[in-house]
Scaffold this active site. Sequence first.
Site, mmCIF file in Angstrom:
data_model
loop_
_atom_site.group_PDB
_atom_site.id
_atom_site.type_symbol
_atom_site.label_atom_id
_atom_site.label_comp_id
_atom_site.label_asym_id
_atom_site.label_seq_id
_atom_site.Cartn_x
_atom_site.Cartn_y
_atom_site.Cartn_z
ATOM 1 N N HIS A 1 0.862 -1.252 -0.223
ATOM 2 C CA HIS A 1 0.042 -0.039 0.071
ATOM 3 C C HIS A 1 0.849 1.350 0.011
ATOM 4 O O HIS A 1 0.886 2.019 -0.965
ATOM 5 C CB HIS A 1 -0.760 -0.015 1.102
ATOM 6 C CG HIS A 1 -1.898 -1.133 1.445
ATOM 7 N ND1 HIS A 1 -3.144 -1.393 0.556
ATOM 8 C CD2 HIS A 1 -1.457 -2.069 2.208
ATOM 9 C CE1 HIS A 1 -3.653 -2.528 1.079
ATOM 10 N NE2 HIS A 1 -2.865 -3.122 2.085
HETATM 11 O O1 RIB Z 1 -4.917 -0.162 4.871
HETATM 12 C C1 RIB Z 1 -3.555 -0.203 4.651
HETATM 13 C C2 RIB Z 1 -2.730 0.899 5.315
HETATM 14 O O2 RIB Z 1 -3.187 0.485 6.692
HETATM 15 C C3 RIB Z 1 -1.259 0.872 5.307
HETATM 16 O O3 RIB Z 1 -0.841 2.126 5.489
HETATM 17 C C4 RIB Z 1 -0.861 0.035 6.230
HETATM 18 O O4 RIB Z 1 0.493 0.321 6.640
HETATM 19 C C5 RIB Z 1 -1.701 0.333 7.343
HETATM 20 O O5 RIB Z 1 -1.208 1.225 8.091
#
Ligand code: RIB
Length: 334
Positions: free
Chosen positions: A263
Amino acid sequence: MHQLRSVIFVSLLSAAVVQIVERHDLIIDTDPGADDVVALLLALASPDELNVLAITTVAGNVRLDKTSRNARLAREWAGREEVPVYAGASKPLVRTPIYAENMHGKEGLPGVAVHEPKVGMAKGNAVDYLIETLSKAAPHSITLAMLGPQTNMALALMQAPEITQGIKEIVVMGGAHFNGGNMSPVAEFNIYADPHAAQIVLASDVKLTYIPLDVTHKILTSEQRLKQIAGLNNQAGMLVCGILNEYVKADMAHYGLPGGPVHDASVIAYLLKPELFTGKQINVVIDSREGITFGQTLADWYDTLKQDKNVFWVKNGDAQGFFNLLTARLSRLK
Ligand code: RIB
Ligand code: CA
C-alpha cells in the site's frame, strides 16, 4: 555544408534536452508498519526527486514507540540518518485506539530481525514540527505523504489552520470504494483508525490525492517480482523480500489474491512516477458516525451528487512499472 550544420544543431539540441525531474520537498507521516518501511526505503533511495525534510511518526499499525523505532530502522537501512524523525500522536483524536499487529506483528515489522537503531529521535513533537515548518515554508512548497492515520496533520491543522499556506499537496494512502475495505466491507485501516482526523484534513481545502485500496490491491507482489528484488543481492533487497513475504500472507489468504499489496510504497511511486497511475477528481466524504459504515470513504466516482470535487482519487496503476521502479531504487541502497 547545410547538412553538417543541421546535424550539429540536432546533436546540440538533444544534449540540451535534459529530463525535467520534478523535485518535491517532502514530509512523510507514517506508522511503520511493513509497507511503510518499504515506502521509506523507496523514498530515501530517491534523493533526486524527493528531498525528504523529515519523517513524522504516529500510532497506527502498532504503538508509537514501535512505529518510531521502525522509522529510525528504515532510515538506518537506507543510510539516510541525517533525516530527522519526530514522534507524534500516540492515539487517535476521538475513537478508541486500534492496531494491526495481526498484519504487522508485535514489533510492527514482520519477516526481519529488529534492533535499536544507533541514531535517536529528533527533539520535539511531530505536530509542533509540522506547524513550525509549514507556517514558515514558501507558499505551497511542501508535499506530505500520509501513510498512516492522519492524526498528526489534523492536530496541526486544528492548532494552526494557516499552515495550509505551506502545503503543495497531501498524498494519502487511505480509503476504499470499488475494492471494498480491509477493516469492514467499506472501511480501510488508515481512515478507520482515525476518521475524525481524516475529515479535518479533507475539510482543510488543500490539494488532496488519495491512493486507496482500489489501486493498491491491483499492484500485487508475485514470485517473479519478489525474485526480481531478491536478485539485487543487497541488504535492502533482502529486507524488503523478508518483510513482504511475511506481510502479504494474510491479505493473500483473506482475499484469495495471487499476491499482496504494498500500500504505502504506492504513494511514493505516485510522487516519483505519476504517469504509472490514473484517476480523476471526485467528491469524497468520510463517515465518522458510530455504526456499520464507520470509517467509510464515500467516493462519488460518477458525480451523482454533483458536490465539490475535493479529492484526486487514483483508481488504477501499472503494477509491473511499480515493481520495476521499486527494484531499480532499492538497487541504489547497500
Ligand atoms: O490499509 C492499509 C494501510 O493501513 C497501510 O498504510 C498499512 O501500513 C496500514 O497502516
Ligand atoms: Ca501505514
